[in-house]
Scaffold this motif. Structure first.
Motif, mmCIF file in Angstrom:
data_model
loop_
_atom_site.group_PDB
_atom_site.id
_atom_site.type_symbol
_atom_site.label_atom_id
_atom_site.label_comp_id
_atom_site.label_asym_id
_atom_site.label_seq_id
_atom_site.Cartn_x
_atom_site.Cartn_y
_atom_site.Cartn_z
ATOM 1 N N MET A 42 0.837 -1.186 0.000
ATOM 2 C CA MET A 42 0.000 0.000 0.000
ATOM 3 C C MET A 42 0.874 1.239 0.000
ATOM 4 O O MET A 42 2.015 1.204 0.467
ATOM 5 C CB MET A 42 -0.905 0.045 1.249
ATOM 6 N N GLY A 43 0.319 2.351 -0.497
ATOM 7 C CA GLY A 43 1.039 3.606 -0.383
ATOM 8 C C GLY A 43 0.817 4.539 -1.558
ATOM 9 O O GLY A 43 0.148 4.204 -2.533
ATOM 10 N N LEU A 44 1.401 5.733 -1.438
ATOM 11 C CA LEU A 44 1.275 6.781 -2.436
ATOM 12 C C LEU A 44 2.653 7.243 -2.883
ATOM 13 O O LEU A 44 3.622 7.167 -2.122
ATOM 14 C CB LEU A 44 0.509 7.979 -1.869
ATOM 15 N N THR A 45 2.709 7.745 -4.102
ATOM 16 C CA THR A 45 3.931 8.345 -4.622
ATOM 17 C C THR A 45 3.675 9.822 -4.865
ATOM 18 O O THR A 45 2.666 10.199 -5.461
ATOM 19 C CB THR A 45 4.364 7.673 -5.933
ATOM 20 N N LEU A 46 4.599 10.654 -4.407
ATOM 21 C CA LEU A 46 4.487 12.098 -4.600
ATOM 22 C C LEU A 46 5.368 12.513 -5.769
ATOM 23 O O LEU A 46 6.098 11.709 -6.352
ATOM 24 C CB LEU A 46 4.868 12.827 -3.325
ATOM 25 N N GLN A 47 5.315 13.755 -6.112
ATOM 26 C CA GLN A 47 6.117 14.234 -7.242
ATOM 27 C C GLN A 47 7.608 14.167 -6.921
ATOM 28 O O GLN A 47 8.010 14.071 -5.753
ATOM 29 C CB GLN A 47 5.722 15.667 -7.586
ATOM 30 N N ASP A 48 8.402 14.188 -7.975
ATOM 31 C CA ASP A 48 9.864 14.171 -7.854
ATOM 32 C C ASP A 48 10.361 12.911 -7.158
ATOM 33 O O ASP A 48 11.312 12.946 -6.356
ATOM 34 C CB ASP A 48 10.366 15.418 -7.105
ATOM 35 N N ASP A 49 9.702 11.776 -7.441
ATOM 36 C CA ASP A 49 10.114 10.466 -6.928
ATOM 37 C C ASP A 49 10.085 10.381 -5.403
ATOM 38 O O ASP A 49 10.707 9.494 -4.808
ATOM 39 C CB ASP A 49 11.526 10.108 -7.435
ATOM 40 N N ASP A 50 9.411 11.287 -4.767
ATOM 41 C CA ASP A 50 9.193 11.199 -3.326
ATOM 42 C C ASP A 50 8.038 10.230 -3.104
ATOM 43 O O ASP A 50 7.061 10.232 -3.850
ATOM 44 C CB ASP A 50 8.839 12.586 -2.784
ATOM 45 N N ASP A 51 8.167 9.369 -2.090
ATOM 46 C CA ASP A 51 7.081 8.406 -1.928
ATOM 47 C C ASP A 51 6.735 8.187 -0.467
ATOM 48 O O ASP A 51 7.515 8.497 0.445
ATOM 49 C CB ASP A 51 7.427 7.063 -2.592
ATOM 50 N N LEU A 52 5.522 7.679 -0.291
ATOM 51 C CA LEU A 52 5.026 7.247 1.018
ATOM 52 C C LEU A 52 4.697 5.769 0.897
ATOM 53 O O LEU A 52 3.545 5.339 0.986
ATOM 54 C CB LEU A 52 3.787 8.063 1.408
ATOM 55 N N LEU A 53 5.762 4.972 0.690
ATOM 56 C CA LEU A 53 5.606 3.541 0.458
ATOM 57 C C LEU A 53 6.298 2.678 1.506
ATOM 58 O O LEU A 53 5.901 1.527 1.711
ATOM 59 C CB LEU A 53 6.163 3.170 -0.918
ATOM 60 N N SER A 54 7.307 3.199 2.171
ATOM 61 C CA SER A 54 8.070 2.400 3.136
ATOM 62 C C SER A 54 8.765 3.345 4.118
ATOM 63 O O SER A 54 8.620 4.571 4.047
ATOM 64 C CB SER A 54 9.095 1.514 2.419
#
Length: 629
Positions: A42-54
């Motif tokens: 589960m999770g989201l990816t933000l712009q500029d390869d920033d992510d909320l995945l781990s």
């Protein structure tokens, strides 16, 4: 504690949530001890390869529950139970900005849903851009899926591993051990549409993808059509606090459970905030095929005689709908058609006079508008149509997919409500439960309906796939000889296909009617219901749908290209009460109408069983009404 469990109220569904060693959120789902979803990320990816995945740690969680009933303005049932157990986990990054993200789960007896929430916080600017979503659905081996692509595609049954990219939702999945699951979304109002693709490394993992593909239909009725492939920005631009749409998994032990359990989609949307709603009147609709003053008056007169509530002036009534210069507020209009014959002069249409005449007979008028007119003239035509007495609009070729078009469409629905205007959306838009919040959104297409003359097998797939998501404007046909099913099949489809604005006689004119007695079924048929049951059904093979309005029940039975004999129990009727069953069947008997339909009447009770015989591509329509002394 990094491993949590959430049970449905009846204890059958278990959601397990945990963080991996890398701090990645993972969930899995079991039903009656059998796995429906294996470990899924589960999770989201933000712009500029920033992510909320781990990189998360679990800082807190809350468990809650709800059990209440609510009454919809209209629907497939008149009383809906909203009962679930909920789990909200708060995750925090272990390093860096140490941002927080919440994941909310709900476990219903009917299925499961989850969504993402990002609260306002230090470390996040208020305005954020979501460039992707990583919601996985990891299916066990041996699962099959009913795949469909595009605005109005056909369904095909394939192994999950063979799903092609950007599959549409809802997606119905069949398990080896006999369970059924329908994957869709709810409360989609300001976000990119979810499409579904398989993971490149593990094809049994279906992954949500945010759609940057603008899907709209070009073409007209049954002529050749194609999808526009314009690629727009799939990114979601939003502000904190942010809440995503729900990802929804409707679950059943048999195909019919999916349709019987579809209230979950409505439950996941907020209630309407509307001071006055008496102007929202569901009903049956007849399209004027001539787009002329005479043709419209004939449709009005036919509607009065046969208990239809609306007529619709279809595209071209205000000029070339593909020309941005066409004005949709002229009282008198030059009519235009997609294929104009050279040298032919079309009569002018006095639309205001048509509306006046229809209203004088108690019939509402719906006006078709290409999305170009709605985009450019909305603020101008709404007060004009209100003054004329127009009851609603049908938006044609509406763009769907990216956030910008999702937001636009729901803004239009809200603006129409301010002017007491009903809305029907064509062509690619699919419901996500928004009609609970905006009940003037009576129906939508997003379905391969009868304008395309689909096969009987396709019709037997629809109740367990597309209709799980909500109403569909199937555009029922009757007299046209182009349809690929029998006449009794079309009568039954009026029950099978739920739509609070039900289009009937789609390719027909009032002059086609020659007194066929079975048309009384359309005349008596309601379009909204107190209860809906699915006594029998096999996806792509046959369906039996029973719906109640007041004391009466209506039953639609359809089969695919195979002749079929079904035994249908009537145990949904009130016990110890006699009913008269009006049975509309395909027949070659001399007593049949010119459309080869017979009407028979027999007395039945709750203990009775009907032997339903259906010809290839056929069906039966049944009205069950209490027998009066």
């Amino acid at each position: 504690m990094n491993r949590l469990q959430l049970n449905s109220p009846n204890g059958k569904i278990i959601i397990t949530f945990e963080l991996t060693e890398k701090g990645a959120p993972v969930y899995q789902m079991d039903v009656d001890g059998a796995p429906l979803l294996l470990a899924s990320m589960m999770g989201l990816t933000l712009q500029d390869d920033d992510d909320l995945l781990s990189g998360f740690t679990l800082v807190r969680y809350t468990i809650s529950s709800k059990d209440e009933y609510w009454t919809p303005l209209y629907g497939e049932r008149d009383r809906i139970r909203d009962r679930y157990h909920a789990l909200t986990v708060t995750l925090k990054e272990q390093e860096g900005l140490r941002r927080e993200m919440h994941i909310e789960f709900r476990a219903y007896d009917e299925g499961v849903s989850f969504r993402y929430v990002i609260p306002e916080q230090v470390g996040f600017s208020r305005d954020i851009v979501i460039s992707g979503e990583r919601s996985e659905f990891h299916f066990p081996k041996g699962c099959l899926a009913y795949e469909e692509h595009g605005a109005e595609g056909e369904y095909g049954l394939v192994p999950v591993e063979e799903l092609q990219p950007n599959c549409e939702r809802p997606l119905t999945v069949v398990y080896r051990h006999g369970a059924y699951l329908c994957l869709t979304e709810a409360e989609l109002t300001d976000y990119s549409r979810m499409l579904l693709s398989t993971d490149a490394d593990n094809r049994r993992i279906v992954v949500s993808t945010l759609s940057g593909l603008v899907t709209a239909f070009v073409g007209y009725d049954n002529m050749d059509t194609s999808l526009t492939g314009e690629l727009a920005d799939q990114k979601v631009r939003t502000s904190l606090p942010f809440t995503s749409p729900w990802r929804v998994l409707v679950i059943g032990e048999r195909p019919g459970d999916l349709l019987e359990n579809n209230d979950i989609v409505l439950n996941l949307n907020p209630p309407a905030d509307m001071a006055e709603s008496s102007w929202i009147v569901p009903g049956k609709l007849l399209r004027d095929m001539t787009i002329s003053n005479e043709g419209a008056r004939a449709c009005v007169d036919f509607a009065v005689r046969h208990n239809l509530q609306y007529i619709m002036l279809d595209w071209g009534w205000y000029g070339d709908p593909f020309d941005d210069a066409s004005v949709c507020t002229n009282e008198v209009n030059d009519v235009w058609y997609f294929r104009m014959e050279e040298g032919v002069v079309y009569p002018k249409l006095d639309v205001k006079e048509v509306v006046r005449y229809a209203n004088s007979k108690g019939i509402g008028v719906i006006l078709y508008l290409d999305r170009r007119a709605v985009e450019q003239q909305l603020d101008h035509f709404l007060p004009v149509y209100k003054e004329w007495g127009v009851k609603g609009i049908k938006i044609g070729f509406a763009n769907t997919g990216p956030q910008v078009w999702t937001r636009w469409l729901h803004d239009v629905v809200r603006r129409c409500a301010e002017y007491s205007m009903l809305v029907n959306v064509h062509d690619a838009y699919r419901p996500t439960g928004s009609s609970r919040t905006y009940p003037n959104l009576l129906t939508q297409e997003g379905i391969r309906g009868n304008e395309h003359m689909p096969t009987a097998r396709h019709n037997c797939i629809l109740p367990f796939t597309r209709f799980v998501a909500g109403a569909g404007d199937y555009t029922i046909c009757y007299y046209t000889d182009r349809k690929k099913t029998t006449h009794a099949h079309q009568l039954a489809m009026a029950v099978v296909a739920y739509s609070p604005m039900q289009s009937v006689f789609w390719y027909d004119k009032p002059s086609h009617y020659e007194g066929e007695p079975e048309i009384d079924f359309f005349a008596r048929l309601p379009v909204v219901w107190n209860d809906t049951r699915v006594p029998q059904g096999s996806i792509g093979e046959f369906a039996v749908i029973a719906r109640r309005s007041g004391e009466e029940w209506y039953v639609g039975c359809i089969t695919n290209e195979e002749a079929r004999e079904l035994t249908v129990k009537l145990d949904f009727l009130e016990e110890d009460k006699p009913y008269l069953a009006y049975i509309y069947s395909d027949s070659q008997d001399e007593q049949a109408s010119r459309t080869k339909v017979t009407v028979t009447i027999r007395e039945v009770r709750a203990a009775s069983v009907l032997n339903v015989l259906m010809a290839p591509t056929g069906g039966q329509a049944i009205r069950l009404t209490p027998k009066r002394a």
